[in-house]
Design an enzyme around this catalytic site. Structure first.
Site, PDB file in Angstrom:
ATOM      1  N   PRO A  25      34.857  -3.357 -15.929  1.00 20.83           N
ATOM      2  CA  PRO A  25      34.826  -4.782 -16.264  1.00 20.83           C
ATOM      3  C   PRO A  25      33.101  -5.247 -15.529  1.00 20.83           C
ATOM      4  O   PRO A  25      32.576  -4.964 -15.204  1.00 20.83           O
ATOM      5  CB  PRO A  25      35.269  -5.583 -15.301  1.00 20.83           C
ATOM      6  CG  PRO A  25      35.939  -4.913 -14.349  1.00 20.83           C
ATOM      7  CD  PRO A  25      36.090  -3.025 -14.739  1.00 20.83           C
ATOM      8  N   HIS A 174      40.932  -9.064  -9.721  1.00 19.51           N
ATOM      9  CA  HIS A 174      39.302  -8.656  -9.014  1.00 19.51           C
ATOM     10  C   HIS A 174      39.748  -9.541  -7.530  1.00 19.51           C
ATOM     11  O   HIS A 174      39.071 -10.031  -6.747  1.00 19.51           O
ATOM     12  CB  HIS A 174      38.054  -9.940  -9.499  1.00 19.51           C
ATOM     13  CG  HIS A 174      36.859  -8.742  -9.828  1.00 19.51           C
ATOM     14  ND1 HIS A 174      36.798  -7.753  -8.669  1.00 19.51           N
ATOM     15  CD2 HIS A 174      35.628  -9.414 -10.286  1.00 19.51           C
ATOM     16  CE1 HIS A 174      34.913  -7.875  -8.977  1.00 19.51           C
ATOM     17  NE2 HIS A 174      34.632  -8.881  -9.714  1.00 19.51           N
ATOM     18  N   TYR A 179      33.993 -11.818  -4.365  1.00 19.82           N
ATOM     19  CA  TYR A 179      35.044 -13.157  -4.742  1.00 19.82           C
ATOM     20  C   TYR A 179      36.153 -13.461  -4.348  1.00 19.82           C
ATOM     21  O   TYR A 179      36.154 -12.893  -2.744  1.00 19.82           O
ATOM     22  CB  TYR A 179      34.919 -12.883  -6.682  1.00 19.82           C
ATOM     23  CG  TYR A 179      33.578 -12.780  -7.208  1.00 19.82           C
ATOM     24  CD1 TYR A 179      33.297 -13.530  -7.596  1.00 19.82           C
ATOM     25  CD2 TYR A 179      33.571 -11.286  -8.169  1.00 19.82           C
ATOM     26  CE1 TYR A 179      32.139 -13.644  -8.071  1.00 19.82           C
ATOM     27  CE2 TYR A 179      32.308 -10.921  -8.492  1.00 19.82           C
ATOM     28  CZ  TYR A 179      31.594 -11.912  -8.311  1.00 19.82           C
ATOM     29  OH  TYR A 179      30.633 -11.996  -9.421  1.00 19.82           O
ATOM     30  N   ARG A 315      28.119  -0.443 -16.675  1.00 18.03           N
ATOM     31  CA  ARG A 315      26.756  -0.475 -17.626  1.00 18.03           C
ATOM     32  C   ARG A 315      26.944   0.829 -18.577  1.00 18.03           C
ATOM     33  O   ARG A 315      25.743   0.820 -19.871  1.00 18.03           O
ATOM     34  CB  ARG A 315      25.722  -0.368 -16.724  1.00 18.03           C
ATOM     35  CG  ARG A 315      24.020  -0.356 -17.240  1.00 18.03           C
ATOM     36  CD  ARG A 315      22.786  -0.084 -16.328  1.00 18.03           C
ATOM     37  NE  ARG A 315      21.707  -0.545 -16.850  1.00 18.03           N
ATOM     38  CZ  ARG A 315      20.902  -0.493 -16.162  1.00 18.03           C
ATOM     39  NH1 ARG A 315      21.100  -0.169 -14.860  1.00 18.03           N
ATOM     40  NH2 ARG A 315      19.479  -0.465 -16.865  1.00 18.03           N
TER      41      ARG A 315
END
Length: 359
Positions: A25, A174, A179, A315
């Site tokens: 993600p 997540h 978070y 990436r």
């Protein structure tokens, strides 16, 4: 050593994957207003459908759960409808896609959502956060009252139901990178003295309840979770990292999850112990502090040798929609343009080509 390779087929719960490569993600802030997915997002994910599995960018399960501007949601009927062309495009191109459900907790701003962020405690993130008008200091979150916590637990389950309705093959909670779930695991962001704070068994409670509610909603075979042991991202620091995550995996084992997605954010010996403790499928993202900025074939093979089932690449997928093929035949990996990561628009998003073979 193992004779497994990135290019073996793999059975993930109810899905047959053509290879062990996972697209991790990545926030790309290309959603339209009101958290709607767009045609460009359908193109972006379809271009990368040769991955064994795609995990979407973080998708907020509620308005207060939105962390960054320009990110998509899964809490309205309109959002569900907007995702259907995305998941259909992935499936038409032979792919499989999970939605990552990301509640930002304290990593948010009223300029983004119109409401005060929430968290386990009234502890600011201590860093600048993204807003529609640029980076600004993260405000003090409102500490969730005990009676409010079930609402945020079930927000993951409600979004998961909507995700399946939108055509996703499953969801990933997540639980990493500072978070909301990670904030509850943290001993610096979570200063609660009730049943959700203090001891390890209390700090893992929110994560376990969120996973349990999601499994009840869509089934264990459609549920995964991402974790980043000891990462300290967004100042969500943890104590007793080996014990904390060992206890969490022990509790999660009863849900028969599709997978645990582990970031290599702590000592390798700790990660190996967690791999050994988890009897189900484990995805490893091999990028780690002080290591390569992008996952590569060498790091992937290393973790396959250490027992990972699947390897996630983040990436590297930005500028290489055909990353699986480039890895398979050792083609050059194109560099991405960091200036376009969060720039909006199609440039640096769907404009990277597949490798051009010479005549």
């Amino acid at each position: 050593m193992t004779d497994r390779t990135l290019f073996d087929r793999f059975r993930l719960a109810d899905l047959d994957l053509p290879n062990r490569v996972v697209m991790a993600p990545m926030t790309r802030v290309r959603a339209a207003g009101d958290g709607l997915a767009t045609p460009s997002m359908a193109t972006y994910y379809a271009q990368r459908a040769s991955a064994g599995l795609i995990v979407s960018e973080g998708v907020q399960p509620s308005l207060v759960g939105q962390s960054n501007p320009g990110t998509p949601g899964l809490y309205t009927d309109a959002q569900v409808a907007s995702w259907r062309p995305v998941t259909e495009a992935v499936h038409v191109n032979g792919g499989r896609i999970f939605a990552q459900l990301m509640h930002g907790g304290r990593v948010s701003h009223p300029e983004t959502t119109g409401v005060q962020p929430v968290g386990p405690s009234a502890v600011p993130v201590g860093a600048d956060v993204f807003t529609p008008t640029g980076m600004k200091p993260g405000p003090e979150p409102r500490a969730l009252a005990l009676a409010e916590i079930p609402e945020h637990v079930t927000s993951y389950a409600d979004a998961a139901r909507r995700g399946i309705e939108a055509g996703f093959d499953g969801v990933e909670l997540h639980g990493a990178n500072g978070y909301l779930i990670s904030q509850f695991l943290s001993s610096s962001a979570n200063l609660r003295t009730d049943s959700y704070g203090g001891s390890i068994s209390n700090r893992i409670r929110f994560a376990v309840e969120a996973v349990g509610a999601t499994v009840d909603a869509v089934g264990g075979s459609r549920t995964g979770i991402r974790l980043s042991p000891g990462a300290g991202i967004w100042n969500a620091h943890e104590t007793e990292v080996p014990e904390l995550y060992a206890a969490l995996l022990t509790e999660l084992a009863r849900f028969d999850l599709a997978y645990v997605h582990l970031e290599a954010t702590t000592d390798e010996e700790v990660l190996i112990a967690l791999r050994d403790a988890w009897k189900g499928t484990m995805i490893v993202n091999p990028v780690f502090p002080g290591g390569p900025s992008k996952a590569d074939r060498k790091a992937a093979d290393h973790w396959l040798d250490l027992g990972a089932d699947l390897i996630s690449f983040g990436r590297s997928f930005i500028a290489n929609p055909d990353l699986v093929e480039r890895l398979r035949v050792d083609l050059p990996i194109a560099d991405d343009d960091e200036a376009t990561w969060y720039a909006g628009g199609d440039q640096g998003y769907i404009t990277y080509p597949a490798y051009a073979h010479g005549a």
